[in-house]
Motif scaffolding. Structure first.
Motif, PDB file in Angstrom:
ATOM      1  N   ASP A 181      -6.930 -37.687 -70.327  1.00 32.52           N
ATOM      2  CA  ASP A 181      -8.303 -37.769 -69.815  1.00 32.52           C
ATOM      3  C   ASP A 181      -8.429 -38.855 -68.743  1.00 32.52           C
ATOM      4  O   ASP A 181      -9.132 -38.689 -67.745  1.00 32.52           O
ATOM      5  CB  ASP A 181      -9.322 -37.985 -70.946  1.00 32.52           C
ATOM      6  N   THR A 182      -7.712 -39.949 -68.930  1.00 34.24           N
ATOM      7  CA  THR A 182      -7.804 -41.035 -67.958  1.00 34.24           C
ATOM      8  C   THR A 182      -7.016 -40.726 -66.685  1.00 34.24           C
ATOM      9  O   THR A 182      -7.487 -40.998 -65.574  1.00 34.24           O
ATOM     10  CB  THR A 182      -7.343 -42.363 -68.599  1.00 34.24           C
ATOM     11  N   ILE A 183      -5.842 -40.123 -66.819  1.00 25.60           N
ATOM     12  CA  ILE A 183      -5.101 -39.690 -65.624  1.00 25.60           C
ATOM     13  C   ILE A 183      -5.936 -38.633 -64.890  1.00 25.60           C
ATOM     14  O   ILE A 183      -6.023 -38.636 -63.661  1.00 25.60           O
ATOM     15  CB  ILE A 183      -3.706 -39.138 -66.007  1.00 25.60           C
ATOM     16  N   GLY A 184      -6.588 -37.765 -65.649  1.00 29.01           N
ATOM     17  CA  GLY A 184      -7.491 -36.776 -65.050  1.00 29.01           C
ATOM     18  C   GLY A 184      -8.624 -37.443 -64.298  1.00 29.01           C
ATOM     19  O   GLY A 184      -8.976 -37.046 -63.183  1.00 29.01           O
ATOM     20  N   ALA A 185      -9.201 -38.475 -64.907  1.00 31.82           N
ATOM     21  CA  ALA A 185     -10.334 -39.170 -64.279  1.00 31.82           C
ATOM     22  C   ALA A 185      -9.905 -39.877 -62.986  1.00 31.82           C
ATOM     23  O   ALA A 185     -10.582 -39.775 -61.958  1.00 31.82           O
ATOM     24  CB  ALA A 185     -10.943 -40.185 -65.255  1.00 31.82           C
ATOM     25  N   ILE A 186      -8.787 -40.569 -63.028  1.00 32.04           N
ATOM     26  CA  ILE A 186      -8.345 -41.309 -61.835  1.00 32.04           C
ATOM     27  C   ILE A 186      -7.985 -40.317 -60.719  1.00 32.04           C
ATOM     28  O   ILE A 186      -8.403 -40.471 -59.560  1.00 32.04           O
ATOM     29  CB  ILE A 186      -7.148 -42.233 -62.167  1.00 32.04           C
TER      30      ILE A 186
END
Ligand code: MG
Length: 261
Positions: free
Chosen positions: A215-220
């Motif tokens: 989710d965080t790699i997706g967000a960045i």
């Protein structure tokens, strides 16, 4: 900003259940916003409504104490502390929440300064600050058309005010990607997925299908891809359906005032 939120929502069901399938379903019943969205909204709200970054993060995170996937351990303790202090983090939380600074300030020095401020209330380690500044700097330069983004292909290094990141090969990341939530590992991975995608959706699919802190790699990655490609309206629609009204209010306020070009 919505790029980050969409990457978070799409990645939410894969954070602890990674997939290497590129053709996964983007939005399902399970897809929901997590800490990455809450913190991004908090940073936007701070700038738009003249709150300190710290007060705004505390306000929003205390209002949503149990997002899917939970907050990181140290950040969770920071949220409930009587006197919250920076804890020298280099977690990727500083990079996933920073995108509004790159849109709401209009010169690079201010963007870098504000990105630093959003980071150092918690992530005051050099790498935590660098992660936030790197993403803010890239978004800012892309939206201003100030850097040449290759149409497609492998980029070895990204030069930034704070030094550079070596960008790993997609095939290398895929070979042995373990769960990792540091800026040093996940920021260059996200930049790789951003460079390798030909449109917003491709960037998000790459970001999720490499595994890790999805989710965080997706967000960045999504925050970068938005600056380059914009976002397909259907994906905006699917994301907004999954946000509470008080978050949508901040999103609308943001898109009413950002300056393009
Ligand atoms: Mg999350």
């Amino acid at each position: 900003m919505l790029g980050a939120i969409i990457g978070d929502i799409v990645g939410s069901r894969f954070e602890f259940n990674n997939t290497d399938n590129y053709n996964f379903e983007l939005f399902t019943e399970e897809s929901t916003f997590t800490d990455d969205t809450i913190c991004t909204i908090a940073i936007a709200d701070a700038i738009l409504n003249k709150k300190s970054y710290k007060d705004s993060l505390l306000e929003w995170c205390r209002k949503y104490p149990n997002p899917k996937g939970a907050y990181g351990g140290s950040f969770a303790r920071w949220i409930v502390a009587d006197d919250p202090q920076p804890y020298n983090s280099f977690g990727n939380g500083s990079a996933m929440r920073v995108s509004p600074t790159a849109w709401l300030f209009n010169d690079l020095d201010t963007v870098l300064l504000e990105a630093r401020k959003t980071a150092e209330i918690t992530h005051n380690h050099t790498e935590g600050i660098k992660g936030a500044q790197a993403i803010a700097e890239l978004i800012y330069k892309i939206r201003k058309g100030a850097i040449e983004v290759p149409k497609h292909g492998y980029v070895t290094k990204v030069y930034l005010e704070e030094g550079y990141y070596d960008i790993p090969l997609l095939s290398e990341i895929r070979k042995h990607n373990n769960f990792n939530e540091t800026c040093q590992i996940t920021v260059p991975q996200s930049i790789c997925c951003f460079y390798e995608g030909n449109n917003f959706e491709e960037c998000i699919r790459l970001a999720i299908s490499i595994g890790g802190d999805s989710d965080t790699i997706g967000a960045i990655t999504g925050s970068l891809a938005e600056a380059r490609f914009g976002i397909p309206p259907i994906m905006v629609h699917e994301a907004l359906k999954r946000l509470p009204d008080e978050m949508i209010r901040i999103v609308k306020q943001f898109y009413n005032i950002i300056q393009w070009g």
